[in-house]
Write a protein that holds these residues in place. Structure first.
Motif, short mmCIF file in Angstrom:
data_model
loop_
_atom_site.label_atom_id
_atom_site.label_comp_id
_atom_site.label_asym_id
_atom_site.label_seq_id
_atom_site.Cartn_x
_atom_site.Cartn_y
_atom_site.Cartn_z
N ALA A 1 0.60 -1.34 -0.11
CA ALA A 1 0.00 0.28 -0.05
C ALA A 1 0.99 1.46 0.27
O ALA A 1 0.38 2.34 -0.65
CB ALA A 1 -1.04 0.07 1.40
N ALA A 2 1.87 1.12 0.74
CA ALA A 2 2.92 2.40 0.72
C ALA A 2 3.51 2.73 -0.79
O ALA A 2 3.44 3.82 -1.02
CB ALA A 2 4.02 2.09 1.69
N LEU A 3 3.86 1.66 -1.31
CA LEU A 3 4.37 1.75 -2.66
C LEU A 3 3.29 2.35 -3.54
O LEU A 3 3.56 3.12 -4.36
CB LEU A 3 4.80 0.46 -3.29
N SER A 4 1.76 2.00 -3.56
CA SER A 4 0.94 2.56 -4.26
C SER A 4 0.62 3.78 -3.93
O SER A 4 0.56 4.90 -4.77
CB SER A 4 -0.57 1.70 -4.14
N LEU A 5 0.93 4.40 -2.71
CA LEU A 5 0.60 5.72 -2.14
C LEU A 5 1.64 6.56 -2.88
O LEU A 5 1.49 7.59 -3.31
CB LEU A 5 0.92 5.73 -0.70
N LEU A 6 2.94 6.03 -2.83
CA LEU A 6 4.10 6.89 -3.69
C LEU A 6 3.71 7.09 -5.08
O LEU A 6 3.75 8.41 -5.54
CB LEU A 6 5.20 5.88 -3.66
N ALA A 7 3.28 5.97 -5.69
CA ALA A 7 2.82 6.29 -7.24
C ALA A 7 1.80 7.15 -7.24
O ALA A 7 1.77 8.19 -8.08
CB ALA A 7 2.43 4.73 -7.74
N LEU A 8 0.73 7.27 -6.36
CA LEU A 8 -0.20 8.18 -6.46
C LEU A 8 0.37 9.75 -5.99
O LEU A 8 -0.04 10.44 -6.63
CB LEU A 8 -1.21 7.93 -5.20
N ALA A 9 1.24 9.56 -5.11
CA ALA A 9 1.82 11.09 -4.76
C ALA A 9 2.58 11.56 -5.96
O ALA A 9 2.52 12.72 -6.12
CB ALA A 9 2.62 10.91 -3.48
N GLN A 10 3.46 10.63 -6.86
CA GLN A 10 4.10 11.24 -7.77
C GLN A 10 2.93 11.75 -8.90
O GLN A 10 3.26 12.64 -9.49
CB GLN A 10 5.11 10.12 -8.26
N ALA A 11 1.97 11.17 -9.10
CA ALA A 11 1.05 11.33 -10.18
C ALA A 11 0.45 12.80 -9.83
O ALA A 11 0.25 13.52 -10.72
CB ALA A 11 0.11 10.32 -10.24
N ARG A 12 0.25 13.10 -8.54
CA ARG A 12 -0.18 14.23 -8.16
C ARG A 12 0.61 15.44 -7.86
O ARG A 12 0.27 16.57 -8.33
CB ARG A 12 -1.11 13.95 -6.72
N VAL A 13 1.77 15.23 -7.40
CA VAL A 13 2.79 16.05 -7.04
C VAL A 13 4.05 16.26 -7.96
O VAL A 13 5.04 17.19 -7.79
CB VAL A 13 3.06 16.20 -5.47
N SER A 14 4.25 15.18 -8.62
CA SER A 14 5.36 15.06 -9.46
C SER A 14 6.60 15.19 -8.46
O SER A 14 6.90 14.79 -7.64
CB SER A 14 5.18 15.86 -10.68
N ASP A 15 7.55 15.92 -9.23
CA ASP A 15 8.97 16.31 -8.65
C ASP A 15 8.66 17.33 -7.31
O ASP A 15 9.84 17.48 -6.63
CB ASP A 15 10.02 16.68 -9.49
N GLY A 16 7.53 17.30 -7.03
CA GLY A 16 7.74 18.12 -5.51
C GLY A 16 7.57 17.38 -4.49
O GLY A 16 7.88 18.01 -3.07
N ILE A 17 7.74 16.09 -4.52
CA ILE A 17 8.17 15.19 -3.54
C ILE A 17 9.72 14.95 -3.06
O ILE A 17 10.45 14.59 -3.89
CB ILE A 17 7.65 13.60 -3.72
N SER A 18 10.10 15.60 -2.14
CA SER A 18 11.36 15.77 -1.51
C SER A 18 12.01 14.35 -1.05
O SER A 18 12.94 13.94 -0.92
CB SER A 18 11.84 16.68 -0.65
N ALA A 19 10.95 13.74 -0.12
CA ALA A 19 11.28 12.33 0.48
C ALA A 19 10.08 11.57 0.64
O ALA A 19 9.05 12.18 0.97
CB ALA A 19 11.86 12.71 1.91
#
Length: 477
Positions: free
Chosen positions: A235-253
């Motif tokens: 689920a954490a990995l799916s959350l990461l994919a969702l976060a990247q789709a929504r925020v793109s390279d705005g994710i720092s960590a």
């Protein structure tokens, strides 16, 4: 090729070529490493002030066939900074070479000497209105030279890359004392073999980095963080994919934290505030850095809402201010210290293809259970596939009770990692701890090329013998 000890005759000769005070007795701090696995040795410690003095030292050591062990901040976790066996070496510390030589704000470049402490480099970048993004728990004592020599990772790799991705140029003293003046500020330099990338990650076995030209970045205008509860690493990995789709390279960590880490914190560091009354089995720390006009709280709220609807998260808390964000990071960065209080039987710095991370976690626990009864603290940088998979004794027992099982535990974890296309050294390097692992799991063609490079650049084998390559021809008998 045989080496000679760093004895009184060599030190007398070297002292005559250097300013007074450059050579000093080997203090205990130069002979220790954080995990206490080895006790080092040294005939003396050389503390040069300039690149020219480093060149003098290496030229003399090369001529006399005396081993040199480069020493940064001493924070390395694989023993690369201590020589426990063989003939007594000279330790070379860059702690006096701490200058920020220049800051080129318009170019987003900072030039620092190798002894500069990471926190001081970060502050110099901040003073210029810029960001140097390399960040890790030991940044108050780790030095730039050592961080580059080990290709350090840290928490921001997902967005900014490893240490090697932050380097434009290097100044390096070669094993025979020649100085490579590669301290360029160029983004493009297509002039043959890339010595910069060869030196980064070489762990002091090919030369001594004395200065670096480092990349800076615009500081994010708005930052935010959230802790979100997930029911599994998948689920954490799916959350990461969702976060990247929504925020793109705005994710720092994007950090994965397991229940065992929270239990260890509660037992050993109760002053660290925990965000949930009932500790979750798994949670992630999501950190955002966004440009002006975008609100990280809104972005995190939107992410949580969509993830909740998709069944990926069940609870969460979003930092309401920078102080609360700092509390979230304090929790994450305190986990290694709590681990040290508990005392690991075997610690593993591994990386896997992202999609393989949940499967590895699911398979590793049962595999270890066939060896014995252990506790596992699995946490790390899920965004780049880097896990810290650490094995501990059960409550009431110590790591000394399992010392006889340490090798079988490591083999169990590393064999599984290798079979799944992963790496047994993600960000800590090889040092002396993992030389046998490199021989076991390394591609033979790569290993042959590495030995050829070592022989070409350091034919007398004086540079950090016994680190990275466990070749007896490059070590003293």
């Amino acid at each position: 090729m045989s080496l000679n000890p760093c004895d009184a005759n060599f030190m007398d000769r070297l002292a005559a070529e250097l300013p007074d005070g450059t050579l000093r007795p080997a203090e205990p701090r130069f002979l220790e490493e954080p995990r206490g696995r080895w006790q080092g040795q040294a005939g003396a410690v050389a503390c040069p002030r300039t690149t020219a003095e480093v060149a003098t030292i290496l030229h003399a050591a090369h001529d006399a066939r005396v081993a040199v062990v480069p020493y940064g901040g001493g924070t390395g976790l694989v023993g690369g900074q201590v020589a426990a066996g063989g003939l007594v070496p000279l330790v070379l510390s860059l702690e006096r070479m701490t200058a920020i030589r220049s800051v080129h704000r318009a170019e987003n470049v900072l030039i620092a000497e190798a002894g500069a402490i990471l926190a001081d480099v970060q502050k110099a970048a901040e003073d210029a209105g810029r960001l140097f993004p390399l960040s890790l728990a030991s940044e108050g004592s780790a030095r730039i030279g050592g961080l580059l020599a080990t290709n350090a990772g840290g928490v921001n790799v997902l967005r900014y890359g490893n240490a090697r991705d932050l380097v434009l140029g290097l100044e390096v003293v070669m094993p025979d004392g020649r100085i490579w003046n590669g301290l360029k500020r160029l983004r493009k330099d297509n002039t043959g073999y890339d010595l910069r990338n060869l030196m980064v990650g070489s762990e002091g076995t090919l030369g001594v980095i004395t200065a670096a030209s480092l990349r800076l970045f615009a500081r994010p205008a708005r930052q935010g963080a959230a802790l979100m509860v997930v029911d599994s690493p998948d689920a954490a990995l799916s959350l990461l994919a969702l976060a990247q789709a929504r925020v793109s390279d705005g994710i720092s960590a994007f950090e994965l934290i397991g229940r065992m880490g929270l239990d260890f914190l509660a037992a050993t560091m109760p002053q660290v505030r925990q965000p949930f009354d009932n500790k979750p089995e798994w949670m992630v720390l999501v950190d955002l850095g966004l440009p002006q006009g975008l609100d990280p709280s809104d972005a995190l709220e939107g992410l949580f809402a969509e993830a909740l609807e998709a069944g990926l998260v069940s609870d969460g808390v979003i930092a309401q201010n920078m102080g609360q964000r700092a509390e979230f990071w304090s929790l994450r960065e305190s986990i290694p210290e709590a681990n040290r209080h508990i005392g690991a039987v075997s610690s593993h710095d591994i990386s896997l293809p992202l999609s393989a991370v949940p499967e590895f976690i699911g398979r590793a626990g049962p595999a270890l259970a066939e060896i014995g009864d252990f506790r596992v603290n699995c946490f790390g940088h899920l965004g780049d596939g880097n896990l810290h998979y650490n094995v501990f004794p059960v409550a009431g027992r110590s790591r000394a009770d399992h010392e006889h099982q340490r090798d079988s535990i490591k083999a169990c974890v590393h064999d599984l990692v290798h079979s799944m296309g992963g790496s047994v050294s993600a960000e800590h390097g090889i040092g002396r701890l993992k030389t046998a692992d490199l021989e076991k799991y390394g591609d033979p063609v790569k290993l042959a090329a590495m030995r050829a490079i070592k022989q070409a650049l350091d034919p007398r084998g004086i540079m950090n013998p016994g680190a990275v390559l466990a070749d007896p021809e490059m070590q003293a008998e």
